[in-house]
Structures are given as structure tokens and as C-alpha cells.
Design a protein around this motif. Structure first.
Motif, mmCIF file in Angstrom:
data_model
loop_
_atom_site.group_PDB
_atom_site.id
_atom_site.type_symbol
_atom_site.label_atom_id
_atom_site.label_comp_id
_atom_site.label_asym_id
_atom_site.label_seq_id
_atom_site.Cartn_x
_atom_site.Cartn_y
_atom_site.Cartn_z
ATOM 1 N N ASP A 267 0.848 -1.188 0.000
ATOM 2 C CA ASP A 267 0.000 0.000 0.000
ATOM 3 C C ASP A 267 0.882 1.236 0.000
ATOM 4 O O ASP A 267 1.640 1.478 0.924
ATOM 5 N N ILE A 268 0.801 2.051 -1.067
ATOM 6 C CA ILE A 268 1.683 3.216 -1.161
ATOM 7 C C ILE A 268 1.043 4.448 -0.529
ATOM 8 O O ILE A 268 1.658 5.495 -0.470
ATOM 9 N N ILE A 269 -0.187 4.335 -0.064
ATOM 10 C CA ILE A 269 -0.830 5.480 0.588
ATOM 11 C C ILE A 269 -0.652 5.312 2.089
ATOM 12 O O ILE A 269 -1.395 4.609 2.751
ATOM 13 N N ARG A 270 0.370 5.932 2.638
ATOM 14 C CA ARG A 270 0.680 5.779 4.042
ATOM 15 C C ARG A 270 1.467 6.990 4.508
ATOM 16 O O ARG A 270 2.098 7.668 3.720
ATOM 17 N N GLY A 271 1.482 7.217 5.768
ATOM 18 C CA GLY A 271 2.157 8.390 6.286
ATOM 19 C C GLY A 271 3.478 8.079 6.947
ATOM 20 O O GLY A 271 3.890 8.785 7.850
ATOM 21 N N MET A 272 4.125 7.002 6.532
ATOM 22 C CA MET A 272 5.384 6.650 7.158
ATOM 23 C C MET A 272 6.415 6.302 6.096
ATOM 24 O O MET A 272 6.080 5.902 4.981
ATOM 25 N N THR A 273 7.664 6.474 6.451
ATOM 26 C CA THR A 273 8.765 6.183 5.549
ATOM 27 C C THR A 273 9.452 4.914 6.030
ATOM 28 O O THR A 273 9.954 4.865 7.152
#
Length: 212
Positions: free
Chosen positions: A3-9
Motif C-alpha cells: 500500500d503506497i498510501i501511508r504516512g510513514m517512511t
């Protein structure tokens, strides 16, 4: 699928046997980012030159040019040199990375705050971890398996069988570049005991077209 929609690196490793769709996935992830106007850096080890050096190519014919990674390259330096803001670094055939290069990718995540997504095989045709894959299993933030089925029985494939001149290979060089003409996905049972009659049907004119 990652999932590329995320708020973490994070440092990701998506792995699977040959034929599980890893290359299609990396091309899809790149497209998803770029369709949102975001920039990605595509990279692939130079040793895999089946479609040409620095080319990511899937079995269904989709392909894209990428930065070729050589064994002595410093990947942190390479990423740092890129002009403009990067949304992600995407690396195909990550099993061929050197362990120190995996550590450099972790630095890209931790120091440059850029997500790194790697795609590749877990183990070789003799069921031993590739050095690059081993290091990814040790330090990646997220691991995800892509699944495919055994050529012989339809159960989950966990590895790939190397076939040369119609015969299964159980020793040799760990790195032996090839595609559908050399490898088939298999379960553990049929890696140990493949159907030799079916192998001849699958590889009627199998030749040593791969290279070490």
C-alpha cells in the motif's frame, strides 16, 4: 500488494518465487506514484541483463528503463544526487544487491526520509537465501510475500527449480541468469521430486541460454 498510501517512511521488501508478478508490481507502483505527479527513482542490478542493462522487464512484455546498479555502487550517494523531490526509490531484483547496499538503502529511509521499496527473490534455486535478500529480511521495516502456484500441483510455490537441458539442477552457481526458459515455480515437494516427464514437455528444447 504494498500500500503506497501511508504516512510513514519505511524500507520494504516484497518477495516471491519466480513468476509471482514482482516486476509487474514494481511497474504498477511506479505508475501509481507518477499518475499523482510524484517522482520515483527506478533501479535494478546490472547483472540481470536479460532485457538489457538497466531495463526492468516483465514476462508479459511491460518494461521501463532504470538506473543500473553495479556491485560497488553507493546507493545512498546515488539517491542523494537525484535532482528534485523523490516520493520513493523502487528497486527490482533486490536479491542481487550487496548486503552493504541494503544498509545504504536503510540510510536513505532513515536519513533522507524517502521510502524504499525493493522487490526480488527470497532464495536461490538451491533454497539458500541470496545475500541481498538475507540482509533485507534482517533489517527491512516491512516484509510482504507475493504468491504464485507450483507448476506441477497448483499448491503454493515457495521456490524455483532450475532446469538445464531438460534436467533439474541441484548444484552450481548461485547466480544463473534466466527466465521462463530456465526456471519454473515449484512447491517444496516438487522441488525435491519434480515430474521428469512433464519437465521434458515444459522444456522440449531447453538450452543453456542463461549465464552465470
Amino acid at each position: 500488494m504494498i500500500d503506497i498510501i501511508r504516512g510513514m517512511t519505511q524500507l520494504f521488501f516484497e518477495y516471491g518465487a519466480m513468476g509471482s508478478g514482482k516486476t509487474i508490481e514494481i511497474l504498477k507502483v511506479a505508475h501509481n506514484y507518477e499518475s499523482q505527479g510524484k517522482k520515483v527513482l527506478l533501479m535494478t542490478p546490472a547483472i540481470d541483463d536479460r532485457a538489457g542493462i538497466g531495463v526492468i522487464s516483465s514476462r508479459i512484455g511491460l518494461k521501463r528503463e532504470a538506473i543500473a546498479i553495479h556491485k560497488t555502487d553507493n546507493l545512498f550517494t546515488e539517491v542523494s544526487r537525484v535532482d528534485g523531490e523523490l516520493a520513493a526509490v523502487l528497486i527490482d531484483e533486490a536479491q542481487f544487491l550487496e548486503p552493504f547496499q541494503v544498509d545504504q538503502l536503510a540510510d536513505v529511509v532513515d536519513k533522507l526520509n524517502i521510502p524504499v521499496m525493493t522487490f526480488g527473490l527470497r532464495q536461490d534455486a538451491f533454497n539458500h537465501l541470496f545475500p541481498g535478500s538475507k540482509r533485507l529480511f534482517e533489517i527491512a521495516d516491512k516484509l510482504e510475500e507475493m504468491k504464485t502456484i507450483c507448476t506441477f500441483c497448483g499448491k503454493k510455490a515457495i521456490t524455483q527449480l532450475r532446469v538445464v537441458d531438460g534436467k533439474p539442477q541441484y548444484q552450481g552457481s548461485q547466480v544463473f541468469i534466466g527466465g521462463d526458459e530456465t526456471y519454473i515455480p515449484v512447491c517444496r515437494k516438487h522441488w525435491k521430486n519434480p515430474d521428469l516427464k512433464k519437465l521434458k514437455e515444459f522444456f522440449p528444447a531447453n538450452k543453456k541460454v542463461s549465464k552465470q
